[in-house]
Design a protein around this motif. Structure first.
Motif, PDB file in Angstrom:
ATOM      1  N   TYR A 145       0.842  -1.195   0.000  1.00 33.85           N
ATOM      2  CA  TYR A 145       0.000   0.000   0.000  1.00 33.85           C
ATOM      3  C   TYR A 145       0.880   1.248   0.000  1.00 33.85           C
ATOM      4  CZ  TYR A 145      -4.009  -2.873   1.337  1.00 33.85           C
ATOM      5  OH  TYR A 145      -5.005  -3.809   1.374  1.00 33.85           O
ATOM      6  N   HIS A 146       0.340   2.336  -0.521  1.00 31.03           N
ATOM      7  CA  HIS A 146       0.989   3.631  -0.350  1.00 31.03           C
ATOM      8  C   HIS A 146       0.373   4.222   0.916  1.00 31.03           C
ATOM      9  CE1 HIS A 146       2.012   7.884  -2.015  1.00 31.03           C
ATOM     10  NE2 HIS A 146       2.789   7.526  -1.030  1.00 31.03           N
ATOM     11  N   ALA A 147       1.013   4.007   2.045  1.00 30.81           N
ATOM     12  CA  ALA A 147       0.507   4.412   3.352  1.00 30.81           C
ATOM     13  C   ALA A 147       0.897   5.862   3.623  1.00 30.81           C
ATOM     14  CB  ALA A 147       1.052   3.485   4.431  1.00 30.81           C
ATOM     15  N   ILE A 148      -0.097   6.661   3.982  1.00 31.05           N
ATOM     16  CA  ILE A 148       0.097   8.098   4.156  1.00 31.05           C
ATOM     17  C   ILE A 148      -0.526   8.524   5.475  1.00 31.05           C
ATOM     18  CG2 ILE A 148      -0.475  10.369   3.194  1.00 31.05           C
ATOM     19  CD1 ILE A 148      -0.952   8.240   0.591  1.00 31.05           C
ATOM     20  N   ALA A 149       0.179   9.368   6.222  1.00 30.55           N
ATOM     21  CA  ALA A 149      -0.352   9.917   7.469  1.00 30.55           C
ATOM     22  C   ALA A 149      -0.006  11.403   7.527  1.00 30.55           C
ATOM     23  CB  ALA A 149       0.225   9.188   8.681  1.00 30.55           C
ATOM     24  N   PRO A 150      -0.996  12.271   7.296  1.00 33.69           N
ATOM     25  CA  PRO A 150      -0.723  13.711   7.375  1.00 33.69           C
ATOM     26  C   PRO A 150      -0.808  14.237   8.798  1.00 33.69           C
ATOM     27  CG  PRO A 150      -2.968  13.349   6.643  1.00 33.69           C
ATOM     28  CD  PRO A 150      -2.336  11.977   6.794  1.00 33.69           C
ATOM     29  N   ASP A 151      -0.119  15.333   9.039  1.00 36.13           N
ATOM     30  CA  ASP A 151      -0.401  16.159  10.213  1.00 36.13           C
ATOM     31  C   ASP A 151      -1.623  16.973   9.807  1.00 36.13           C
ATOM     32  OD1 ASP A 151       1.730  15.322  11.758  1.00 36.13           O
ATOM     33  OD2 ASP A 151       2.985  17.071  11.316  1.00 36.13           O
ATOM     34  N   MET A 152      -2.695  16.858  10.569  1.00 35.47           N
ATOM     35  CA  MET A 152      -3.921  17.582  10.233  1.00 35.47           C
ATOM     36  C   MET A 152      -3.705  19.085  10.411  1.00 35.47           C
ATOM     37  SD  MET A 152      -5.972  15.105   9.458  1.00 35.47           S
ATOM     38  CE  MET A 152      -7.641  15.676   9.650  1.00 35.47           C
ATOM     39  N   ARG A 153      -4.567  19.851   9.798  1.00 37.69           N
ATOM     40  CA  ARG A 153      -4.561  21.312   9.903  1.00 37.69           C
ATOM     41  C   ARG A 153      -4.428  21.726  11.371  1.00 37.69           C
ATOM     42  NH1 ARG A 153      -7.630  25.870   7.097  1.00 37.69           N
ATOM     43  NH2 ARG A 153      -7.251  24.565   5.289  1.00 37.69           N
ATOM     44  N   GLY A 154      -3.450  22.574  11.657  1.00 38.45           N
ATOM     45  CA  GLY A 154      -3.247  23.055  13.023  1.00 38.45           C
ATOM     46  C   GLY A 154      -2.287  22.216  13.844  1.00 38.45           C
ATOM     47  N   TYR A 155      -1.768  21.144  13.284  1.00 35.90           N
ATOM     48  CA  TYR A 155      -0.876  20.238  14.014  1.00 35.90           C
ATOM     49  C   TYR A 155       0.486  20.161  13.331  1.00 35.90           C
ATOM     50  CZ  TYR A 155      -5.001  18.249  16.350  1.00 35.90           C
ATOM     51  OH  TYR A 155      -6.130  18.062  17.080  1.00 35.90           O
ATOM     52  N   GLY A 156       1.516  19.921  14.135  1.00 33.16           N
ATOM     53  CA  GLY A 156       2.848  19.612  13.618  1.00 33.16           C
ATOM     54  C   GLY A 156       3.354  20.599  12.588  1.00 33.16           C
ATOM     55  N   SER A 157       3.756  20.071  11.440  1.00 30.29           N
ATOM     56  CA  SER A 157       4.351  20.895  10.386  1.00 30.29           C
ATOM     57  C   SER A 157       3.354  21.328   9.321  1.00 30.29           C
ATOM     58  CB  SER A 157       5.506  20.132   9.732  1.00 30.29           C
ATOM     59  OG  SER A 157       6.527  19.895  10.679  1.00 30.29           O
ATOM     60  N   SER A 158       2.064  21.042   9.517  1.00 34.35           N
ATOM     61  CA  SER A 158       1.040  21.547   8.595  1.00 34.35           C
ATOM     62  C   SER A 158       0.676  22.978   8.980  1.00 34.35           C
ATOM     63  CB  SER A 158      -0.207  20.651   8.635  1.00 34.35           C
ATOM     64  OG  SER A 158       0.069  19.400   8.025  1.00 34.35           O
ATOM     65  N   SER A 159      -0.058  23.651   8.092  1.00 36.36           N
ATOM     66  CA  SER A 159      -0.474  25.032   8.354  1.00 36.36           C
ATOM     67  C   SER A 159      -1.214  25.145   9.679  1.00 36.36           C
ATOM     68  CB  SER A 159      -1.416  25.517   7.247  1.00 36.36           C
ATOM     69  OG  SER A 159      -0.783  25.535   6.006  1.00 36.36           O
ATOM     70  N   ILE A 160      -1.008  26.282  10.335  1.00 39.83           N
ATOM     71  CA  ILE A 160      -1.691  26.564  11.596  1.00 39.83           C
ATOM     72  C   ILE A 160      -2.446  27.886  11.422  1.00 39.83           C
ATOM     73  CG2 ILE A 160      -1.430  26.943  14.070  1.00 39.83           C
ATOM     74  CD1 ILE A 160       1.176  25.309  13.909  1.00 39.83           C
TER      75      ILE A 160
END
Length: 160
Positions: free
Chosen positions: A53-68
């Protein structure tokens, strides 16, 4: 399998994400709950990546290195669902298996509700889909589901 770091940016948002497995594999996108980050899916990324599988786990909006974003309105479900649809499109896929944990579950439910064409499968972990009711009969049935959300144990409620 090696987990790699990526980011995707649109005009409205930047999504940081971890990925593992072949890029042409069936995407499985795992959405974390609160408070968590994409790294919380580390073992699942490795496992599913090794299965092809192409397994993907994003940092959701407002978390980690994603936009805040600064505005509370920027955290509405509609915006978060659009983030995930943009991420899916950036990966070159039209559908994915969506996995939601805790607060990630309402996001995958809304993806299925508003974008059924983008859903190959859906998994919802550690959250109840039952609605808590105020009618006395339904409340008694719903109490155990509701009680897991407050800071004392169910045993305190049901034991004399």
């Amino acid at each position: 399998m090696e987990i790699t770091e990526h980011s995707f940016s649109s005009e409205r948002h930047t999504s940081f994400y971890l990925s593992c497995g072949p890029k042409d594999g069936q995407p499985i996108i795992m959405l974390h709950g609160w408070p968590d980050l994409s790294i919380g899916w580390e073992e699942q990324l490795k496992f599913f990546g090794a299965q092809g599988y192409h397994a993907i786990a994003p940092d959701m909006r407002g978390y980690g290195s994603s936009s805040i974003p600064e505005n509370h309105s920027d955290y509405c479900m509609k915006e978060i669902v659009v983030d995930m649809m943009e991420l899916l499109s950036s990966l070159g896929h039209k559908e994915a298996i969506w996995v939601g944990h805790d607060w990630g579950s309402p996001v995958v439910w809304n993806i299925a509700l508003h974008h059924p064409e983008a859903v190959k499968g859906l998994v919802s972990l550690c959250v109840s889909a039952e609605k808590v009711s105020v009618s006395s009969v339904k409340l008694r049935k719903s109490v155990p589901l509701f009680m897991i959300q407050i800071p004392f144990t169910l045993e305190q409620y049901i034991l004399p």
